[in-house]
Design a protein around this motif. Sequence first.
Motif, PDB file in Angstrom:
ATOM      1  N   GLY A   1       0.820  -1.212   0.000  1.00  0.00           N
ATOM      2  CA  GLY A   1       0.000   0.000   0.000  1.00  0.00           C
ATOM      3  C   GLY A   1       0.852   1.259   0.000  1.00  0.00           C
ATOM      4  O   GLY A   1       0.562   2.228  -0.707  1.00  0.00           O
ATOM      5  N   THR A   2       1.925   1.268   0.798  1.00  0.00           N
ATOM      6  CA  THR A   2       2.836   2.414   0.818  1.00  0.00           C
ATOM      7  C   THR A   2       3.500   2.594  -0.542  1.00  0.00           C
ATOM      8  O   THR A   2       3.636   3.723  -1.048  1.00  0.00           O
ATOM      9  N   ARG A   3       3.932   1.484  -1.137  1.00  0.00           N
ATOM     10  CA  ARG A   3       4.576   1.559  -2.457  1.00  0.00           C
ATOM     11  C   ARG A   3       3.622   2.142  -3.489  1.00  0.00           C
ATOM     12  O   ARG A   3       4.015   2.971  -4.324  1.00  0.00           O
ATOM     13  N   VAL A   4       2.354   1.739  -3.448  1.00  0.00           N
ATOM     14  CA  VAL A   4       1.361   2.245  -4.407  1.00  0.00           C
ATOM     15  C   VAL A   4       1.207   3.759  -4.287  1.00  0.00           C
ATOM     16  O   VAL A   4       1.290   4.497  -5.271  1.00  0.00           O
ATOM     17  N   VAL A   5       0.971   4.230  -3.060  1.00  0.00           N
ATOM     18  CA  VAL A   5       0.736   5.664  -2.861  1.00  0.00           C
ATOM     19  C   VAL A   5       1.993   6.465  -3.178  1.00  0.00           C
ATOM     20  O   VAL A   5       1.927   7.546  -3.784  1.00  0.00           O
TER      21      VAL A   5
END
Length: 665
Positions: free
Chosen positions: A409-413
């Motif tokens: 999720g962090t990588r996506v954002v």
Amino acid sequence: MRRRIRSAAVPLHRHTLPQLAVDGALVALAYYLAYQLRFDDGPNRVYRHLFDHTWWWAVLLCLVSFVLSGVYQRRWRYVGQRDLEAIVRATLVAAVLLVVAVVAFKPEEEGRTHAVAVGLPDGVTVLFGLLTLLFVAGARVLARAAHERRLGDFGARRTSRGVLIVGAGEGGRQVLREIVRNRELGLKPVGFIDDDSRKRGMRIEGVRVRGDTAGDLPRILDEAEPDEVIIAIPSAPGTTRARVVRACRERGIAVRTLPTVFELLQSGGTMVRRVREVRVEDVLGRDPVHVDLEHVGAYLEGETVMVTGAGGSIGGELCRQIARVGARRLVLVDHAEDNLFEISRELEEDRHVHPSVLAVVLADCKHQERMREVLTEHRPSIVFHAAAYKHVGLMERNPVEAVHNNAIGTRVVAQVAGQLGVARFVLVSTDKAVEPSTVMGASKALAEWALEAASGRFPATRYAAVRFGNVLGSSGSVVPIFRRQIAAGGPVTVTDARMRRYFMTIPEAVQLIIRSGSLATDGPHQGAQVFVLDMGEPVAILDLARAMIELSGLVPERDIAIEFIGRRAGEKLDEELFNPYEYARPTSADRILLAERTPLDPQTVEAVFSEIGLLVLEGDADALAAKVTELSAVRRAPGQLAGTPRRPGSAGPLGPGATVHSADA
């Protein structure tokens, strides 16, 4: 509105006429005594004539001056410093006008063939002014003293609740004044305690400073026998609060405290009404962090700021504080409907943030296209990424979701933010990402890696992670667990008596997160930066448990048992803030350090995320846990992810051959 303005313009009330009569008599007496004191054998016939013709001038001029100066706006028993200042000004004006009047109108002695003009002697003028001040101001001071003494006697007769005030500064004085003025409180001040040696023995508004907290506190508590102690120092260090609480708990004395400086900025009401019970963060023995939010958060003013995880404990406080510094638009993102509704309602209704400033978005950070839609629509210049799963034990049982949400999720954002040109991206990390021994810690370590990779691909965006320890009151903290156990009658469960953790309050942590966001622009671009909050000394979990039991008015081991359940596999005795390959470097901000390290190769990180992403899609929890264990090993050199020599006696990131397990805190 008209009625309010008209009443405020009238400086008199129903008690004014008696006050005017008394003041008139006191002024006349002062004028008479001024003549008697000026002349040793009494005034001669000329000055007796002057006195007979001008005494009523003095009275009239003084009363008119008093009225115009607002001296009669309140009753004598409530007189304060401003009233006394008004009396001084009015008396000086009246004395000057009296001199002018005598010169201008020249009262003449009757029966003389030649008129003789006599001016007011300088000695009479000075004595008249001083005596008028003494009589008029003194009468009010005596009336107030008598009233307060009567209140004190009333309190002593009707209640036995004596109050000892810690702190003889402005906060303590305000508490004292409101105790005296509000008889319905049923409190009687029995003394002050202050660590300033210059105040020892002083009387502040009639109440004596008995000593200090360091050496005199036990003796003072035994002598004064107060029923309650109020800590009236908003900026009191945790060591002082802990010392007071400990001494009072030993004697069964209730302790309350004024709010901290940060709480005072956000609250209203009278000082004594804001006195609250002592909380666990007050007695942790660490000085509170004070940040000038308006100054350090100035970079957010006029900007569009997005907060993910806005409904959580950290994300919600971020929204509250960002709203204070005047962001042009605040975008709240969360996938939990109830939490998002509550924070948006609080900002609008309780904190009066205009609805046009807020954008409330229900979305999941793991969904790349949805994140692209949100950032494209609102175009934030700063993103605070606080969305994360943080319950350690729960993440151990759900490793797929832990890695999916926290790491992927962090990588996506972070990637979408870089693609759309966001100026700054700040990740809220944790000390559990350092040599991680749990799934939650490993997932946050991977989140920090994601920022490094994004920083290499999108140099126009400044990426930063903020790493800190346990936050009191957050959903992942041990404090709510202890609180529930105490409410249930115990036992309070501690895994190991030697276990220690770092603690901060939510407002402290968030202020430093905002400050770190400004540091992300300092100096040349160096890739993703990791800022570490200086959290002071770690706190023993056993001491925390005992403090919480005592703050509940109970005695550890007697009223509430403390049970040691043993360390679980992978659980650390002490959390660390820096990896072995990181070096702590000071920054321009107090209490914030930079974890300097060799950046990872972005291509290697991308390969790692591709592999764990596939395992997440497959839902293979065992394989994912094993892979996370392998990848969490400390790196040896740029581009290498494992095999770095470790410090003597340290095990692998998840323990030798162990699967991940939950930590107590």
